[in-house]
Design a protein around this motif. Structure first.
Motif, mmCIF file in Angstrom:
data_model
loop_
_atom_site.group_PDB
_atom_site.id
_atom_site.type_symbol
_atom_site.label_atom_id
_atom_site.label_comp_id
_atom_site.label_asym_id
_atom_site.label_seq_id
_atom_site.Cartn_x
_atom_site.Cartn_y
_atom_site.Cartn_z
ATOM 1 N N MET A 76 -12.573 -1.694 -3.172
ATOM 2 C CA MET A 76 -11.567 -2.716 -3.368
ATOM 3 C C MET A 76 -10.292 -2.264 -2.655
ATOM 4 O O MET A 76 -9.904 -1.103 -2.734
ATOM 5 C CB MET A 76 -11.303 -2.897 -4.868
ATOM 6 N N TYR A 77 -9.653 -3.190 -1.970
ATOM 7 C CA TYR A 77 -8.423 -2.889 -1.241
ATOM 8 C C TYR A 77 -7.235 -3.534 -1.942
ATOM 9 O O TYR A 77 -7.330 -4.639 -2.455
ATOM 10 C CB TYR A 77 -8.498 -3.425 0.197
ATOM 11 N N PHE A 78 -6.113 -2.838 -1.940
ATOM 12 C CA PHE A 78 -4.871 -3.358 -2.491
ATOM 13 C C PHE A 78 -3.822 -3.332 -1.398
ATOM 14 O O PHE A 78 -3.730 -2.358 -0.642
ATOM 15 C CB PHE A 78 -4.386 -2.508 -3.675
ATOM 16 N N HIS A 79 -3.033 -4.378 -1.325
ATOM 17 C CA HIS A 79 -1.939 -4.456 -0.361
ATOM 18 C C HIS A 79 -0.644 -4.615 -1.136
ATOM 19 O O HIS A 79 -0.590 -5.353 -2.119
ATOM 20 C CB HIS A 79 -2.139 -5.643 0.592
ATOM 21 N N PHE A 80 0.398 -3.947 -0.694
ATOM 22 C CA PHE A 80 1.674 -3.962 -1.402
ATOM 23 C C PHE A 80 2.787 -4.413 -0.470
ATOM 24 O O PHE A 80 2.745 -4.161 0.738
ATOM 25 C CB PHE A 80 1.985 -2.574 -1.963
ATOM 26 N N CYS A 81 3.782 -5.044 -1.047
ATOM 27 C CA CYS A 81 4.904 -5.549 -0.255
ATOM 28 C C CYS A 81 5.869 -4.440 0.138
ATOM 29 O O CYS A 81 6.660 -4.607 1.066
ATOM 30 C CB CYS A 81 5.642 -6.653 -1.021
ATOM 31 N N SER A 82 5.826 -3.325 -0.546
ATOM 32 C CA SER A 82 6.736 -2.222 -0.241
ATOM 33 C C SER A 82 6.161 -0.916 -0.771
ATOM 34 O O SER A 82 5.237 -0.902 -1.590
ATOM 35 C CB SER A 82 8.107 -2.474 -0.884
ATOM 36 N N GLU A 83 6.745 0.171 -0.321
ATOM 37 C CA GLU A 83 6.359 1.498 -0.806
ATOM 38 C C GLU A 83 6.644 1.615 -2.301
ATOM 39 O O GLU A 83 5.876 2.215 -3.057
ATOM 40 C CB GLU A 83 7.121 2.582 -0.023
ATOM 41 N N GLN A 84 7.752 1.025 -2.727
ATOM 42 C CA GLN A 84 8.125 1.060 -4.139
ATOM 43 C C GLN A 84 7.047 0.394 -5.009
ATOM 44 O O GLN A 84 6.680 0.918 -6.059
ATOM 45 C CB GLN A 84 9.459 0.351 -4.342
ATOM 46 N N CYS A 85 6.524 -0.744 -4.561
ATOM 47 C CA CYS A 85 5.475 -1.418 -5.332
ATOM 48 C C CYS A 85 4.188 -0.582 -5.369
ATOM 49 O O CYS A 85 3.514 -0.517 -6.389
ATOM 50 C CB CYS A 85 5.204 -2.800 -4.746
#
Length: 84
Positions: free
Chosen positions: A1-10
């Motif tokens: 499963m892959y996860f994508h984040f809007c920022s390093e903080q997220c």
């Protein structure tokens, strides 16, 4: 499963508190760190702008309450989900 984040903080928040992103565990984890801040605005917004700001903020994950009163914006938020 892959996860994508809007920022390093997220991404870091996900790694630290993965339960925030799971509906089963969210209730247990999210009850924790409620912060309140009162921010002074540069000018008094007109009623339409104040309403638009409130509507926008309500869309943020972790925001519990926002209110514009004169030159002040008051927000209550869950620090584990939202950084002001």
């Amino acid at each position: 499963m892959y996860f994508h984040f809007c920022s390093e903080q997220c991404r870091e928040m996900f790694q630290t508190h993965p339960g925030l992103y799971s509906s089963k565990k969210r209730a247990k984890v999210a009850g924790g760190v409620i912060k309140s801040r009162k921010l002074r605005l540069a000018t008094v917004p007109d009623p339409e702008t104040a309403e638009a700001v409130g509507e926008y903020l309500q869309g943020l994950m972790g925001l519990k309450k926002s209110q514009v009163t004169g030159r002040w914006l008051t927000v209550r938020y869950d620090l584990l989900q939202l950084t002001l």
